[in-house]
Motif scaffolding. Structure first.
Motif, PDB file in Angstrom:
ATOM      1  N   ALA A   1      37.839  38.219  46.107  1.00 55.00           N
ATOM      2  CA  ALA A   1      37.867  38.306  44.641  1.00 55.00           C
ATOM      3  C   ALA A   1      36.714  39.190  44.194  1.00 55.00           C
ATOM      4  N   ARG A   2      36.713  39.494  42.882  1.00 57.26           N
ATOM      5  CA  ARG A   2      35.627  40.270  42.279  1.00 57.26           C
ATOM      6  C   ARG A   2      35.409  39.750  40.866  1.00 57.26           C
TER       7      ARG A   2
ATOM      8  N   CYS B   1      29.606  40.899  41.432  1.00 59.37           N
ATOM      9  CA  CYS B   1      29.696  40.541  42.842  1.00 59.37           C
ATOM     10  C   CYS B   1      31.140  40.685  43.332  1.00 59.37           C
ATOM     11  N   THR B   2      31.247  41.015  44.609  1.00 61.26           N
ATOM     12  CA  THR B   2      32.535  41.110  45.302  1.00 61.26           C
ATOM     13  C   THR B   2      32.535  40.083  46.417  1.00 61.26           C
TER      14      THR B   2
ATOM     15  N   ALA C   1      37.904  28.735  44.671  1.00 61.64           N
ATOM     16  CA  ALA C   1      38.525  28.341  43.400  1.00 61.64           C
ATOM     17  C   ALA C   1      37.687  28.869  42.248  1.00 61.64           C
ATOM     18  N   ARG C   2      38.358  29.086  41.130  1.00 60.35           N
ATOM     19  CA  ARG C   2      37.687  29.506  39.890  1.00 60.35           C
ATOM     20  C   ARG C   2      37.976  28.481  38.809  1.00 60.35           C
TER      21      ARG C   2
ATOM     22  N   PRO D   1      33.656  46.049  52.418  1.00 63.81           N
ATOM     23  CA  PRO D   1      34.870  46.305  53.204  1.00 63.81           C
ATOM     24  C   PRO D   1      36.069  45.606  52.584  1.00 63.81           C
ATOM     25  N   GLY D   2      37.249  46.082  52.966  1.00 68.65           N
ATOM     26  CA  GLY D   2      38.476  45.428  52.549  1.00 68.65           C
ATOM     27  C   GLY D   2      38.703  44.135  53.316  1.00 68.65           C
ATOM     28  N   LEU D   3      39.781  43.459  52.980  1.00 68.68           N
ATOM     29  CA  LEU D   3      40.051  42.173  53.623  1.00 68.68           C
ATOM     30  C   LEU D   3      40.291  42.340  55.121  1.00 68.68           C
ATOM     31  N   ALA D   4      41.090  43.351  55.501  1.00 68.38           N
ATOM     32  CA  ALA D   4      41.368  43.548  56.926  1.00 68.38           C
ATOM     33  C   ALA D   4      40.113  43.936  57.692  1.00 68.38           C
TER      34      ALA D   4
END
Length: 517
Positions: free
Chosen positions: A223-224, A228-229, A254-255, A489-492
């Protein structure tokens, strides 16, 4: 007519003479008329063809052989030849009058078919068209510009020598080819790879009625919010993949709330390796702490943005104690000891307000909290006091001072040797007795609230990831090189980074990283 003058007639029309046509045609006059009509009018919807017939064209019904009339010998006579009677022309029926032609409806243009005359009618049935050729993918490569043409006064030999001589490296043309990015693969650090397979092999056993408790091999989230990321992953360890055991680590993101008052919770729990239901205890711990934070997220978000750390610590400590109280109650329901149904719990609270950079960590149990700043890792795990330094008031049965020495007892015999045998019936009070072993002290509560700086990376790790981070410097160095860039970095890619394998560390890995813009 004379008999001599009728000889040519007899030769041409004698009944006994064979027919000169090759075969008998079955076409009728109507067929010939229709053919002539199509030939003169052309295809429907197109311009009428030219009606001029070349002089050398021959009738389609007349044989291709020589004309029999030309082949017949002329009679030898000095008398003037009489004019032979010509055969009466065949009457042709006049065309029937028709109404004014109706303009034809627009017909879609049909591409000409090879081998078909332009006056032939188009086919009305379905047609098959060849498939278009498939073009192979090409890569566009910029071609360097051609060298300038030599001037008029320049010698061609010098131009040839200049072409053969190697060009200077500063002016050499470069060709850029787009190379596809390789897929991220599971690597390793250290002198040799681990003995386990790098990919999952065996699945855990599932039972009827317990399919809701099946745990996936890997969980990935991100999430972003604000500045923050977030990247979070929980993967089954090599040992559990080989043995077909479920993943004991649990991850929950969770948000709560909306807009700037929103609060992001990331909970990481790690079950005991020796317990059979460790994955269930870890999942319960994450779910119950999330429910407790959800009910109080408005007050927690306000305390974080206001900087009230004392209220935050006491409130989160109380919510964590309630969670562990529920775990002990669930262990009793299952008929297990409290230490057989428990898990370590570590959480992060991230406000969505871009003006607030306070990051709150709290939890109980082992794991790690690291911060990547200026290309170097910092272990910011809250320090705990030594157990020997813990002091407090003594309690009966545990920690009480030893009993004071009793008064000297009366001698069993007198000076004359007489023994005292009288028993007054006074019993001595027994000392403190503990029938069961003393339970280990409870894990202390951990809390830390820090202000992040631009470019920082915060890493919350379960024990399976924190141990190699502390014990294998190559892993910490490799992750620092990969995560020190400006872009997260991305998720992968994050999944591939956290799965860097290290020999001797095969437990489940759960990591939560937060990049600050």
């Amino acid at each position: 007519m004379t008999q001599q003058g009728d000889s040519w007639w007899d030769k041409l029309y004698d009944e006994s003479a064979p027919d000169t046509a090759p075969t008998v045609s079955g076409d009728t006059l109507d067929d010939h008329f229709d053919t002539a009509t199509r030939a003169t009018t052309g295809p429907p919807g197109g311009p009428p063809p030219d009606s001029v017939i070349p002089t050398d064209a021959k009738s389609p019904t007349r044989p291709a052989g020589p004309d029999p009339r030309a082949a017949a010998p002329a009679p030898k006579s000095t008398a003037p030849e009489p004019v032979p009677p010509t055969a009466p022309p065949t009457p042709v029926a006049p065309p029937t009058p028709t109404a004014a032609p109706v303009p034809p409806a627009p017909v879609p243009s049909v591409p000409p078919v090879p081998g078909r005359a332009p006056w032939e009618a188009a086919e009305t049935g379905p047609r098959t068209f060849p498939a278009p050729p498939v073009e192979a993918p090409t890569v566009q490569v910029p071609v360097p510009p051609d060298p300038p043409e030599p001037e008029k006064g320049q010698e061609p030999e010098k131009d040839q020598e200049r072409e053969q001589s190697p060009a200077a490296p500063d002016h050499a043309p470069t060709v850029q080819v787009a190379v596809p990015v390789p897929r991220p693969r599971t690597g390793f650090v250290g002198s040799r790879p681990p003995t386990y397979e790098p990919e999952p092999t065996a699945l855990p056993v599932a039972r009827p009625g317990e399919l809701a408790d099946v745990v996936a091999d890997t969980v990935l989230d991100g999430a972003r919010y604000g500045t923050c990321t977030l990247r979070a992953v929980s993967a089954r360890g090599d040992s559990a993949r080989f043995r077909g055991e479920p993943r004991r680590d649990a991850l929950l993101t969770a948000r709560f709330g909306h807009d700037e008052a929103a609060l992001v919770l990331v909970a990481v729990a790690a079950g005991s390796r020796a317990a059979e239901d460790a994955h269930l205890a870890a999942a319960d711990a994450c779910r119950w702490i999330a429910e407790a934070v959800c009910r109080s997220h408005s007050r927690l978000s306000e305390d974080i943005r206001s900087g009230r750390r004392g209220d935050l610590k006491s409130g989160l400590h109380r919510l964590t104690d309630r969670t562990y109280g529920k775990l002990r109650a669930r262990a009793t329901e299952r008929g297990l000891a409290p230490d057989e149904y428990t898990a370590s719990l570590r959480c992060l609270l991230l406000p969505a307000d871009p003006d607030c950079r306070t990051r709150v960590f709290f939890g109980v149990g082992g794991g790690g909290l690291f911060r990547l700043r200026d290309g170097a890792w910092q272990d910011i795990e809250p320090l705990l006091p030594e157990r020997t330094a813990v002091t407090g008031a003594p309690v009966v049965g545990f920690g009480s001072p030893p009993a004071a020495p009793s008064a000297p007892s009366a001698p069993e015999a007198t000076e004359d040797g007489d023994r005292l045998t009288m028993d007054l019936g006074i019993t001595t009070a027994p000392g403190p007795l503990v029938e069961e072993p003393v339970p280990p002290p409870a894990e202390p509560f951990r809390f830390r609230a820090s202000v992040a700086r631009s470019g920082d990376t915060l890493l919350l790790a379960s024990p399976g990831l924190a141990e190699p981070m502390r014990g294998e410097p190559d892993l910490a160095r490799e992750l620092a090189d990969r995560w020190a860039g400006a872009e997260p970095p991305g998720l992968a890619a994050f999944l591939a980074d956290t799965q860097l394998r290290v020999t001797g560390y095969a437990d489940d890995r759960t990591g939560v990283a937060v990049w600050e813009a």
